[in-house]
Design a protein around this motif. Structure first.
Motif, mmCIF file in Angstrom:
data_model
loop_
_atom_site.group_PDB
_atom_site.id
_atom_site.type_symbol
_atom_site.label_atom_id
_atom_site.label_comp_id
_atom_site.label_asym_id
_atom_site.label_seq_id
_atom_site.Cartn_x
_atom_site.Cartn_y
_atom_site.Cartn_z
ATOM 1 N N SER A 189 0.831 -1.203 0.000
ATOM 2 C CA SER A 189 0.000 0.000 0.000
ATOM 3 C C SER A 189 0.864 1.252 0.000
ATOM 4 O O SER A 189 2.058 1.196 0.328
ATOM 5 N N ASN A 217 -8.862 -2.407 -5.787
ATOM 6 C CA ASN A 217 -8.471 -1.823 -4.505
ATOM 7 C C ASN A 217 -9.442 -2.303 -3.421
ATOM 8 O O ASN A 217 -10.441 -1.636 -3.159
ATOM 9 N N GLU A 224 1.967 4.836 -5.046
ATOM 10 C CA GLU A 224 0.557 4.651 -5.394
ATOM 11 C C GLU A 224 0.340 4.517 -6.890
ATOM 12 O O GLU A 224 -0.457 3.676 -7.337
#
Length: 321
Positions: A260, A295, A285
């Motif tokens: 993440s 996601n 990201e």
């Protein structure tokens, strides 16, 4: 003149269908591109960022549907004027990107073909010329089928395109043109091309508090990466499924990590809340968004080769041998 009009009609129609199709199979990629255009550093229209996905879907379907309509000759006046308006919009965006060097890849052909903003601008100039010819000689554009067949083809095409969009948004892109597609080897993707350009796989790091684990994990045979590119935007319904699939993978000898770009404190909180049996690593990201259009989502690696990818709704389909 009639032959020239028909040639222009075929070129314009085929180009719009191709351009629309490569984006239709991955509308989230277009969403990210419109978010970039709407950002403060480009068009400064941030109030439109939340609507980037519906805007992208609408534009994609309009593009490919108009390509179908011009080829079959359905409602020629409406079609050619719509094509002209759409191309003028594209022309402005690509000129703006090229002149001010704002967006290095316009995304007009999705991830299938990369063009520079100036290349895309000149392509749109040629399109404008061809479409203007169709506008001037619109009376020469006749339906290739009689009766209501062109109308039927148009509406069936629209239904098919809407179904594809719904399917892709629920699962993953039907065709993956990116460097992280199933079957791609990430180490090979990190190699610099002979022309010295940026390699397809870059900014790929998997960091814990001490080091980048990417080189180690890319050598392992059984690796599961649970990707949550942004915790605030993640579908929380997917975390129980992530917990179950991670436990199953661990029992089958997989090395499992979450990945993440979110803050550590937030990741620790969600790990505790859902009792997730894995540690989160950090990755950029944008890289995570490129890796998988989900996601959360799951990617399986075998010595650096992507063997499987699933949206969280489909993790039960993963083959964990």
């Amino acid at each position: 003149m009639k032959i020239l009009v028909q040639i222009s009609r075929i070129i314009v129609g085929a180009l719009f269908i191709f351009s629309g199709f490569v984006k239709l199979v991955d509308p989230i990629g277009s969403q990210y591109k419109f978010q970039e255009y709407f950002s403060e550093s480009v068009l400064n229209m941030e109030f439109l960022v939340p609507y980037a996905l519906p805007f992208a879907v609408l534009l994609i379907i309009a593009e490919i549907l108009l390509g179908v309509m011009i080829l079959i000759g359905y409602k020629p006046k409406f079609t050619v004027w719509s094509l002209l308006i759409l191309t003028v919009i594209f022309l402005f965006l690509t000129w703006y990107s090229a002149f001010y060097n704002k967006v290095t890849d316009c995304g007009c052909f999705g991830d299938a073909i990369k063009l520079t903003p100036w290349e895309t601008f000149y392509k749109n100039v040629i399109l404008i010329v061809l479409i203007m010819l169709l506008v001037i000689k619109v009376e020469l554009i006749k339906p290739i089928f009689k009766g209501k067949i062109p109308k039927l083809i148009t509406f069936l095409s629209l239904a098919a395109f809407l179904y594809i969009v719904q399917h892709v948004l629920t699962h993953l892109p039907i065709i993956d043109f990116r460097a992280y597609a199933v079957g791609k080897n990430l180490q090979e993707g990190m190699e610099y091309p002979e022309d010295g350009s940026i390699p397809p796989v870059h900014d790929f790091v998997l960091e814990n508090s001490q080091q980048d684990l990417a080189p180690i994990l890319l050598e392992k045979e059984k690796v599961m990466l649970i990707i949550v590119y942004n915790l605030q935007k993640a579908d929380k319904n997917g975390f129980p499924a992530m917990k179950q699939i991670a436990e199953k993978a661990t029992k089958n000898g997989y090395t499992v990590y979450g990945v993440s770009a979110s803050f550590t404190d937030d990741l620790l909180a969600v790990t505790k809340e859902y009792n997730l049996p894995f540690e989160f690593l950090f990755c950029d990201e944008t890289t995570l968004k490129t890796m998988i259009r989900a996601n959360p989502g799951v990617m399986i690696l075998n010595k650096g080769t992507v063997t499987q990818k699933k949206n969280w709704v489909d993790v039960d389909e993963l083959e964990l041998k």
